[in-house]
Design an enzyme around this catalytic site. Structure first.
Site, PDB file in Angstrom:
ATOM      1  CG  HIS A 277     -11.691  -6.009   6.315  1.00 14.28           C
ATOM      2  ND1 HIS A 277     -11.232  -7.201   6.623  1.00 14.28           N
ATOM      3  CD2 HIS A 277     -11.505  -6.803   4.433  1.00 14.28           C
ATOM      4  CE1 HIS A 277     -10.167  -7.432   5.685  1.00 14.28           C
ATOM      5  NE2 HIS A 277     -10.189  -7.267   5.054  1.00 14.28           N
TER       6      HIS A 277
ATOM      7  CD  GLU B 112      -1.891  -2.643   1.252  1.00 15.94           C
ATOM      8  OE1 GLU B 112      -1.167  -2.415   1.502  1.00 15.94           O
ATOM      9  OE2 GLU B 112      -2.671  -3.174   0.950  1.00 15.94           O
TER      10      GLU B 112
HETATM   11  C1  LIG Z   1      -2.887  -5.065   4.334  1.00 16.11           C
HETATM   12  C2  LIG Z   1      -3.455  -5.642   3.299  1.00 16.11           C
HETATM   13  N1  LIG Z   1      -3.695  -5.399   2.121  1.00 16.11           N
HETATM   14  C3  LIG Z   1      -4.705  -5.660   1.008  1.00 16.11           C
HETATM   15  C4  LIG Z   1      -5.798  -6.859   1.727  1.00 16.11           C
HETATM   16  C5  LIG Z   1      -6.669  -7.597   1.212  1.00 16.11           C
HETATM   17  N2  LIG Z   1      -6.512  -9.037   0.674  1.00 16.11           N
HETATM   18  C6  LIG Z   1      -6.692  -9.708   1.661  1.00 16.11           C
HETATM   19  S1  LIG Z   1      -6.279 -11.290   1.567  1.00 16.11           S
HETATM   20  C7  LIG Z   1      -5.282 -11.084   0.388  1.00 16.11           C
HETATM   21  C8  LIG Z   1      -4.154 -11.738  -0.413  1.00 16.11           C
HETATM   22  C9  LIG Z   1      -3.234 -11.982   0.378  1.00 16.11           C
HETATM   23  O1  LIG Z   1      -2.188 -13.595  -0.442  1.00 16.11           O
HETATM   24  P1  LIG Z   1      -1.527 -14.035   1.345  1.00 16.11           P
HETATM   25  O2  LIG Z   1      -1.006 -13.184   1.525  1.00 16.11           O
HETATM   26  O3  LIG Z   1      -0.562 -14.784  -0.471  1.00 16.11           O
HETATM   27  O4  LIG Z   1      -2.416 -15.140   1.338  1.00 16.11           O
HETATM   28  P2  LIG Z   1      -3.212 -16.460   0.791  1.00 16.11           P
HETATM   29  O5  LIG Z   1      -4.948 -15.313  -0.088  1.00 16.11           O
HETATM   30  O6  LIG Z   1      -2.814 -16.316  -0.337  1.00 16.11           O
HETATM   31  O7  LIG Z   1      -3.460 -17.522   1.803  1.00 16.11           O
HETATM   32  C10 LIG Z   1      -5.620  -9.642  -0.056  1.00 16.11           C
HETATM   33  C11 LIG Z   1      -4.420  -9.061  -0.959  1.00 16.11           C
HETATM   34  C12 LIG Z   1      -5.152  -6.748   3.277  1.00 16.11           C
HETATM   35  N3  LIG Z   1      -6.064  -7.827   3.975  1.00 16.11           N
HETATM   36  N4  LIG Z   1      -4.501  -6.078   3.966  1.00 16.11           N
END
Ligand SMILES: Cc1ncc(C[n+]2csc(CCOP(=O)(O)OP(=O)(O)O)c2C)c(N)n1
Ligand SMILES: [Mg+2]
Lengths: 324, 320
Positions: free
Chosen positions: A129, A60
């Site tokens: 959220h 971000e």
């Molecule tokens: C700081 C932040 N940015 C964006 C999000 C939205 N978001 C939630 S999960 C996710 C993907 C996360 O990917 P990863 O860390 O690979 O975990 P996975 O979901 O694949 O288990 C995103 C973009 C968030 N919750 N927090």
């Protein structure tokens, strides 16, 4: 007039501005292939390609920081922070860099950057959220804060934001994306910093914005049947506030209820209320009433979530209180 | 290959089955609108949480992620209280205030799931700092996804932990995607072990669909961290079977890829190995499965029948 959703209206605004000006490009998490967590950017990757519709890593601070850098060199980036709850991760970039750079540099640069984000409760997503953090942003001189409630305003204000040479934080509401409303055909712009009277009335003024406009209009309709005439002012822009429209309405009704979803203490309503006091204290016949979010993190439990934000009932109560 | 005792094998299989059936049930409850909001499901990744957490002592700590049901169950979470929390009920592990994204069970050493990607890195690293200051022999395992590798705090924490030799194992669950964005489109460095090299800590990579491989690596690196050598990074290559969240149409990945990983399902594969090696009989595997089904049904029933929190709860717990 045709009716489209808030989501479609935003999508049209992006689409029209991208086709009008090749300096406009989009960056954010999951905005390209996925089309945005709430679907606002759907279809734009296919139309404009990867150069102009960029998926970013989960970074971000860098999303906002690079948006600023590109804006300084003449682009008009529209960057997305998926949830306003993540704004803390880029708050330094926003507050110390984006908002201050033009002033610090003696007015020698422009920052035509739009930061789209989305907030609010209603989906029982819990504390990370569901927040309404507009008051944090209202405290930053150098940016403008726009919060549209209707599809027509969403489109017109987003187009204006993209064309502005100042940084704009454009805050959508997750519970509004599926709402429908009339949107004019063809090109139009809605001015930033101008409130809109969504319903005229005589007895009391509700000052509100974003999703709480919908709740306020419902409350006003019910009160109308009881013989209470409510004027509902949709502020649309929180920074700068439209003091003119606020003042005119208060001079007419002499009573004010502020309806805001964010937590009450030091919230947006504190600034709005104090503006009323400064601008038209002499016209007030009753103390100003705030109907606001509870001063707690957003709880998950669906019943507690509803209690944590204003409801049609609590707005009606608030109006009756200032009429006592 | 790590050779579990009969008892251990049964527990590993049971926990993986608990996670899978728990997640399948949540999906069903979401579809029926009994569960509201969102839930990130752990199905497909069971070998990681179970392989790692079963190698910890019960008083070690973990931090979890937005995809945290699996970690919570593997850390001996109570199925009833977890299910109730996801439905936002009074009987939930966080009294219905946290929900799926905030499952935490501090008594069991689970320092919490997190709605913020990389949100657990600071907590884990700080807990490790506390353990070091207490001269404790406990350690922290910090779970995070491939997506979290690209947020700033990850790097700040890894540097600090390595600098101060803190007892934290950074456990990257690489499931190839962060929401819709493939690692190839998000990470400049494709071999995540190199990230650790930047902070002068060791790193390892393991097949996260194979619970025994995970366990073998976990034991080695847990031992390394517990011995006071400082942090390390263990990357587990894995796959999530469901979409990122309920509404995800999964256009960013192919059906062939999904099929490839479904064929490598850690649960039937481990069951087969258990039978082949004589650790469990076919009948025992079946019994475990039906016991788990019963436990999940009970948890669901408990959660659905539980009341919502009392309205006064809105203002409780904010301050001590
Ligand atoms: C700081 C932040 N940015 C964006 C999000 C939205 N978001 C939630 S999960 C996710 C993907 C996360 O990917 P990863 O860390 O690979 O975990 P996975 O979901 O694949 O288990 C995103 C973009 C968030 N919750 N927090
Ligand atoms: Mg991932």
């Amino acid at each position: 007039m045709r009716e489209i959703t808030y989501r479609q209206a935003l999508n049209e605004a992006l689409d029209e501005e991208m086709s009008r000006d090749e300096k406009v490009f989009l960056m954010g998490e999951d905005i390209a292939i996925y089309g945005g967590a709430y679907g606002v950017t759907a279809g734009l990757l296919n139309k404009y390609g990867e150069e102009r519709v960029k998926d970013t890593p989960i970074s971000e601070a860098a999303i906002v920081g690079t948006g600023l850098g590109a804006a300084l060199l003449g682009f008009r980036p529209v960057v997305e922070i998926m949830y306003i709850d993540f704004i803390g991760l880029c708050m330094d970039q926003l507050n110390n860099q984006v908002a201050k750079i033009r002033y610090m540099f003696g007015g020698k640069c422009k920052v035509p950057l739009t930061i789209r984000t989305e907030g609010g409760a209603g989906r029982t997503l819990g504390a990370h959220h569901s927040q309404s953090l507009e008051a944090w942003l209202m405290h930053i001189p150098g940016i403008k804060v726009v919060m549209p409630a209707t599809p027509a305003d969403a489109k017109g204000l987003l187009k204006t934001s993209i064309r502005e040479d100042n940084p704009i934080v454009f805050i959508e509401h997750k519970m509004l994306y599926n709402t429908k409303g009339p949107v004019p055909d063809g090109e139009y712009l809605t001015p930033i910093g101008v409130a809109d009277i969504k319903k005229e009335g005589r007895d009391v003024t509700i000052l509100t914005y974003s999703r709480m406009l919908l709740f306020s209009l419902q409350a006003a309709e019910i009160l109308e049947k009881e013989g209470i005439s409510v004027e509902v002012v949709d502020l649309r822009t929180l920074l700068p506030l439209d003091k003119q429209t606020i003042k005119k309405s208060v001079m007419k009704t002499n009573r004010v209820v502020i309806v805001e979803e964010d937590t009450k203490t030091a919230g947006a309503g504190a600034e709005i209320g104090m503006t009323v006091v400064e601008e038209c204290f002499d016209y007030l016949d009753a103390p100003i009433k705030r109907v606001a979010g509870a001063d707690v993190p957003m709880p998950k439990a669906p019943n507690l979530e509803k209690l944590a934000i204003p409801s049609v009932e609590s707005i009606i109560e608030g109006v009756k209180e200032v009429l006592k | 290959m790590y050779t579990p005792s009969k008892q251990e094998a049964a527990k590993i299989l049971r926990q993986m089955m608990e996670i899978r059936q728990f997640e399948d049930k949540i999906m069903e409850l979401l579809a029926k609108n009994i569960a509201e909001g969102g839930s990130h499901l752990y199905a497909g990744m069971e070998a990681v949480a179970v392989g790692v957490i079963s190698s910890l002592n019960s008083d070690d700590y973990i931090t979890s992620t937005h995809r945290g049901h699996g970690h919570a169950i593997a850390k001996d979470g109570d199925l009833n209280a977890l299910m109730a929390e996801i439905l936002g009920k009074k009987t939930g592990v966080c009294k219905g205030k946290g929900g799926s994204l905030h499952l935490a069970d501090l008594n069991k050493g689970n320092l919490g799931a997190n709605g913020i990607v990389a949100g657990g890195l600071g907590i884990a690293t700080g807990a490790a700092l506390a353990l070091k200051m207490q001269k404790s022999s406990k350690i922290v395992v910090c779970f995070f996804g491939d997506g979290a590798l690209n947020n700033g705090i990850t790097h700040e924490c890894m540097n600090m932990a390595s600098l101060w030799k803190l007892p934290v194992l950074y456990l990257c669950e690489n499931n190839l995607y962060a929401m819709s964005v493939c690692i190839n489109r998000a990470c400049s460095v494709k071999d995540f072990r190199k990230r650790a090299a930047a902070y002068d800590m060791p790193a390892d990579i393991v097949d996260g669909m194979d619970v025994l491989a995970v366990k073998e690596a976990a034991i080695k690196w847990i031992n390394y961290v517990r011995s006071g050598n400082g942090p390390c990074l263990l990357v587990c290559n894995t796959y999530r079977y469901y979409g990122h969240s309920r509404s995800d149409p999964r256009v960013y990945r192919t059906k062939e890829e999904e099929k490839f990983y479904k064929e490598r399902d850690p649960i039937p594969n481990f069951a087969k190995i258990c039978i082949q090696n004589g650790w469990l009989t076919e009948q025992e595997v079946k019994d475990i499965e039906s016991q788990v089904t019963k436990a999940i049904e009970e948890a669901t029933d408990f959660a659905i029948k539980s009341p919502l929190p009392d309205p006064e709860e809105l203002y409780s717990d904010l301050y001590v």
